[in-house]
Design an enzyme around this catalytic site. Sequence first.
Site, PDB file in Angstrom:
ATOM      1  N   CYS A 105     -21.620  13.320   2.550  1.00  0.00           N
ATOM      2  CA  CYS A 105     -22.533  12.761   3.555  1.00  0.00           C
ATOM      3  C   CYS A 105     -22.066  13.010   4.993  1.00  0.00           C
ATOM      4  CB  CYS A 105     -22.704  11.264   3.324  1.00  0.00           C
ATOM      5  SG  CYS A 105     -21.238  10.310   3.784  1.00  0.00           S
ATOM      6  N   GLY A 156       9.248 -11.055  -3.714  1.00  0.00           N
ATOM      7  CA  GLY A 156       9.126 -10.677  -2.302  1.00  0.00           C
ATOM      8  C   GLY A 156       7.760 -10.867  -1.693  1.00  0.00           C
ATOM      9  N   VAL A 210       0.837  -1.212   0.000  1.00  0.00           N
ATOM     10  CA  VAL A 210       0.000   0.000   0.000  1.00  0.00           C
ATOM     11  C   VAL A 210       0.870   1.259   0.000  1.00  0.00           C
ATOM     12  CG1 VAL A 210      -1.937  -1.139   1.168  1.00  0.00           C
ATOM     13  CG2 VAL A 210      -0.200   0.000   2.554  1.00  0.00           C
ATOM     14  N   ASP A 211       2.171   1.078  -0.269  1.00  0.00           N
ATOM     15  CA  ASP A 211       3.118   2.187  -0.096  1.00  0.00           C
ATOM     16  C   ASP A 211       3.274   3.088  -1.322  1.00  0.00           C
ATOM     17  OD1 ASP A 211       4.785   0.624  -1.799  1.00  0.00           O
ATOM     18  OD2 ASP A 211       5.762  -0.331  -0.085  1.00  0.00           O
ATOM     19  N   HIS A 216      -4.415  -4.203  -2.308  1.00  0.00           N
ATOM     20  CA  HIS A 216      -4.757  -3.863  -0.914  1.00  0.00           C
ATOM     21  C   HIS A 216      -4.945  -2.363  -0.709  1.00  0.00           C
ATOM     22  CE1 HIS A 216      -2.898  -7.942   0.601  1.00  0.00           C
ATOM     23  NE2 HIS A 216      -4.007  -8.083  -0.089  1.00  0.00           N
ATOM     24  N   SER A 227       5.412 -13.919   0.388  1.00  0.00           N
ATOM     25  CA  SER A 227       5.485 -15.251   0.983  1.00  0.00           C
ATOM     26  C   SER A 227       4.518 -16.196   0.274  1.00  0.00           C
ATOM     27  CB  SER A 227       5.168 -15.161   2.473  1.00  0.00           C
ATOM     28  OG  SER A 227       3.968 -14.461   2.664  1.00  0.00           O
TER      29      SER A 227
HETATM   30  N1  APR Z   1      13.982  -9.202  -1.464  1.00  0.00           N
HETATM   31  C1  APR Z   1      13.123 -10.182  -1.844  1.00  0.00           C
HETATM   32  N2  APR Z   1      12.310 -10.823  -0.982  1.00  0.00           N
HETATM   33  C2  APR Z   1      12.358 -10.468   0.302  1.00  0.00           C
HETATM   34  C3  APR Z   1      13.236  -9.452   0.775  1.00  0.00           C
HETATM   35  C4  APR Z   1      14.073  -8.796  -0.181  1.00  0.00           C
HETATM   36  N3  APR Z   1      14.926  -7.852   0.159  1.00  0.00           N
HETATM   37  N4  APR Z   1      13.052  -9.324   2.101  1.00  0.00           N
HETATM   38  C5  APR Z   1      12.099 -10.196   2.445  1.00  0.00           C
HETATM   39  N5  APR Z   1      11.673 -10.900   1.378  1.00  0.00           N
HETATM   40  C6  APR Z   1      10.618 -11.911   1.299  1.00  0.00           C
HETATM   41  C7  APR Z   1      10.426 -12.771   2.523  1.00  0.00           C
HETATM   42  O1  APR Z   1      11.280 -13.907   2.489  1.00  0.00           O
HETATM   43  C8  APR Z   1       8.949 -13.174   2.398  1.00  0.00           C
HETATM   44  O2  APR Z   1       8.806 -14.340   1.598  1.00  0.00           O
HETATM   45  O3  APR Z   1       9.405 -11.210   1.158  1.00  0.00           O
HETATM   46  C9  APR Z   1       8.329 -11.996   1.656  1.00  0.00           C
HETATM   47  C10 APR Z   1       7.447 -11.108   2.526  1.00  0.00           C
HETATM   48  O4  APR Z   1       6.373 -11.877   2.977  1.00  0.00           O
HETATM   49  P1  APR Z   1       5.185 -11.248   3.839  1.00  0.00           P
HETATM   50  O5  APR Z   1       5.763 -10.425   4.935  1.00  0.00           O
HETATM   51  O6  APR Z   1       4.261 -12.374   4.167  1.00  0.00           O
HETATM   52  O7  APR Z   1       4.520 -10.215   2.850  1.00  0.00           O
HETATM   53  P2  APR Z   1       3.429 -10.420   1.735  1.00  0.00           P
HETATM   54  O8  APR Z   1       3.621 -11.699   1.007  1.00  0.00           O
HETATM   55  O9  APR Z   1       3.399  -9.145   0.989  1.00  0.00           O
HETATM   56  O10 APR Z   1       2.130 -10.542   2.601  1.00  0.00           O
HETATM   57  C11 APR Z   1       0.896 -10.274   2.006  1.00  0.00           C
HETATM   58  O11 APR Z   1      -0.141  -9.849   4.132  1.00  0.00           O
HETATM   59  O12 APR Z   1       0.467  -8.787   6.092  1.00  0.00           O
HETATM   60  C12 APR Z   1      -0.402  -8.766   5.005  1.00  0.00           C
HETATM   61  O13 APR Z   1      -1.409  -6.961   3.930  1.00  0.00           O
HETATM   62  C13 APR Z   1      -0.165  -7.508   4.262  1.00  0.00           C
HETATM   63  O14 APR Z   1       0.194  -7.120   1.942  1.00  0.00           O
HETATM   64  C14 APR Z   1       0.558  -7.953   3.001  1.00  0.00           C
HETATM   65  C15 APR Z   1       0.034  -9.372   2.823  1.00  0.00           C
END
Ligand code: APR
Length: 256
Positions: A161, A198, A107-108, A123, A200
């Site tokens: 509103c 990046g 959301v950045d 999001h 999960s």
């Molecule tokens: N480069 C690449 N990947 C990275 C880096 C980096 N520098 N640093 C961290 N990661 C990876 C981590 O290993 C992880 O797999 O980025 C992923 C971040 O995972 P999450 O924190 O689960 O984020 P995200 O997948 O965006 O989660 C989805 O969940 O918390 C809610 O709304 C929030 O948008 C978010 C959503």
Amino acid sequence: MTLDLEAIEQAAAMLRGARLVAVLTGAGISKESGVPTFRDVMSGLWAQYDPQQLATPSAFRKDPKLVWDWYAWRRELLAKVAPNPGHYALAALESLVPEVAVITQNVDGLHRAAGSTDVIELHGNLSRNKCFANCQGDPTYVAPEAALPPVDDMPPRCPHCESYLRPDVVWFGEALPGAAIARAAAVSRQAEVMLVVGTSGVVQPAAALPDYALRAGARIIDVNVQPDAITALADVFLQGPAGEVLPRLVEVMRHR
Ligand code: APR
């Protein structure tokens, strides 16, 4: 960490052959920009709260000022961050393949700030506000200059509103914006390559998009500092920080 150059070459060849590339990003791409995580935004005055109790419609109904103030704090933190080389590399990809659509869970606003022109925000975006009642349809965005100014330290109000304004981000328990998820699904099914960066890959419905792409015949490239749920689906896994891997990938695409 040394980057796997052979894997980068392989990914570059896939991308070069694509007409449409779908990029799916998560918190990891903004990590090197220093975008605060939920843990960071629960520091100081906010340490006593749980985000699951602030980022919900019922929390806002109960205490609009508290939730608004927490977002004001998050906005202050975000105002200090800028895109990193990973965001810029994705923007540069637009000059190397005919079409690139960036689907983000963040959301950045950093993809647009870096110059990406087609960004699908699943999001929402922390910089925008909308009417809590969505009185003119979903979403009813309200620009800062159109809002009724805050009274007694409460959030500003909707000019139509007089409901309170809220940030345009998806809260726990809310559905994703329909148009954004529909377009993200369509783009995932049409792309020849999906570049996942990046994330999960566990938060739905975004986590299903690589499956859609795969089933429609796309190749998957996964960029992450560590193997994740997407890695098993990927044709190529590029292990490393996005801010290093993506500029390298774009460089290889430019020069070969
Ligand atoms: N480069 C690449 N990947 C990275 C880096 C980096 N520098 N640093 C961290 N990661 C990876 C981590 O290993 C992880 O797999 O980025 C992923 C971040 O995972 P999450 O924190 O689960 O984020 P995200 O997948 O965006 O989660 C989805 O969940 O918390 C809610 O709304 C929030 O948008 C978010 C959503």
